[in-house]
Write an enzyme that holds these catalytic residues in place. Structure first.
Site, PDB file in Angstrom:
ATOM      1  N   THR A 127      10.602  -0.335   6.580  1.00  0.00           N
ATOM      2  CA  THR A 127       9.739  -0.560   5.423  1.00  0.00           C
ATOM      3  C   THR A 127      10.596  -0.615   4.175  1.00  0.00           C
ATOM      4  OG1 THR A 127       7.941   0.304   4.051  1.00  0.00           O
ATOM      5  CG2 THR A 127       9.266   1.924   5.204  1.00  0.00           C
TER       6      THR A 127
ATOM      7  N   CYS B  43       0.836  -1.205   0.000  1.00  0.00           N
ATOM      8  CA  CYS B  43       0.000   0.000   0.000  1.00  0.00           C
ATOM      9  C   CYS B  43       0.869   1.253   0.000  1.00  0.00           C
ATOM     10  CB  CYS B  43      -0.944  -0.006   1.202  1.00  0.00           C
ATOM     11  SG  CYS B  43      -0.129  -0.185   2.805  1.00  0.00           S
ATOM     12  N   THR B  44       1.984   1.229   0.736  1.00  0.00           N
ATOM     13  CA  THR B  44       2.865   2.393   0.804  1.00  0.00           C
ATOM     14  C   THR B  44       3.524   2.665  -0.544  1.00  0.00           C
ATOM     15  OG1 THR B  44       3.301   1.889   3.134  1.00  0.00           O
ATOM     16  CG2 THR B  44       4.783   3.434   2.062  1.00  0.00           C
TER      17      THR B  44
END
Length: 294
Positions: A194, A135-136
């Protein structure tokens, strides 16, 4: 979420679901959602299968995707959303079972190609197994592409302020690989890693090695924000940057990259259909070559 989104489209028909949950509980989870509200339609269970808006959906509970017999219900595309089969070898079991294509709903763990709408869909060459990234990455890549195409990115750092996810703990609990990640989700702002920024380099090779980033997990149930700070090759005022992003949002990236000048907060984007929305009022520029975008 995949199911709800698909139900909004006339060109997608869901014919089967495989999950280890029983059908009654699946129906319950579809009907009621603490974040997105009640399902807009009818949901029933009959003979172990779901009946949604009057249409039967086959329900199975196979642990091995190779046994799913997708061809019996005419499956074209499988959304592989378990998080367990994120390599070509494991996802290919869906093809063995009769599906034509497989889309991984998370980043692949091998060299399975990743495609992000607004970034590199034009590079798709018919591969039968692809990843839609995270999603990021879907939030970051369209914005990064617009900025790089118009002004050139020398280098950049990304921070995502990320909503709580199901893998986090409600209160402090054991988490041997990620000690901070084991702390109570509703009590803390939790720094985390991330790979989303580096993944942009896979979908936009021209940015490979130019971006990296980190995350903060925060106590909100939904909607995350990306803070992208970049150094530009071509000098540009913040107004010029806004103009370029707005033009993209109304042109080639319409429906993918949104643009707003309203005084919005995170909950205003609950259920947002665009994968990325630029918040024009939230960004700042230090000078014409160094800017923070939200």
């Amino acid at each position: 979420i995949v199911f709800r989104a698909a139900q909004e489209r006339s060109d997608i028909e869901i014919v089967a679901i495989n999950d280890l949950l029983d059908a009654d509980y699946m129906a319950y989870m579809l009907k009621y959602d603490s974040t997105h509200g009640r399902f807009n339609g009818t949901v029933e269970v009959k003979d172990g299968h779901l009946i949604v808006n009057g249409k039967k959906i086959r329900v199975t509970a196979e642990r091995d995707p190779a046994n799913l017999k997708w061809d019996e219900v005419g499956v074209d595309v499988v959304a592989e959303a378990t998080g367990l089969f994120l390599t070509d070898e494991t996802a290919r079991k869906h093809i063995t079972a009769g599906a034509k294509k497989v889309v991984l709903t998370g980043p692949s763990k091998d060299n399975t190609p990743m495609f992000v709408k607004g970034a590199n869909f034009d590079k798709y060459e018919g591969q039968d197994i692809v990843s839609n990234a995270s999603c990021t990455t879907n939030c970051l890549a369209p914005l990064a592409k617009v900025i790089n195409d118009n002004f050139g990115i020398i280098e950049g750092l990304m921070t995502t302020v990320h909503a709580t996810t199901a893998t986090q703990k409600t209160v402090d609990g054991p988490s041997h690989k990620d000690w901070r990640g084991g702390r109570g989700a509703s009590q803390n702002i939790i720094p985390s890693s991330t790979g989303a920024a580096k993944a942009v380099g896979k979908v936009l090779p021209e940015l490979n090695g130019k971006l990296t980033g980190m995350a903060f997990r925060v106590p909100t149930p939904n909607v995350s924000v990306v803070d992208l700070t970049v150094r530009l090759e071509k000098a540009a005022s913040y107004e010029e940057i806004k103009k370029a992003i707005k033009a993209a949002s109304e042109g080639p990236m319409k429906g993918v990259l949104g643009y707003t000048e309203d005084d919005v907060v995170s909950t205003d984007f609950n259920g947002e259909v665009c994968t990325s929305v630029f918040d024009a009022k939230a960004g700042i520029a230090l000078n014409d070559n160094f800017v923070k975008l939200v």
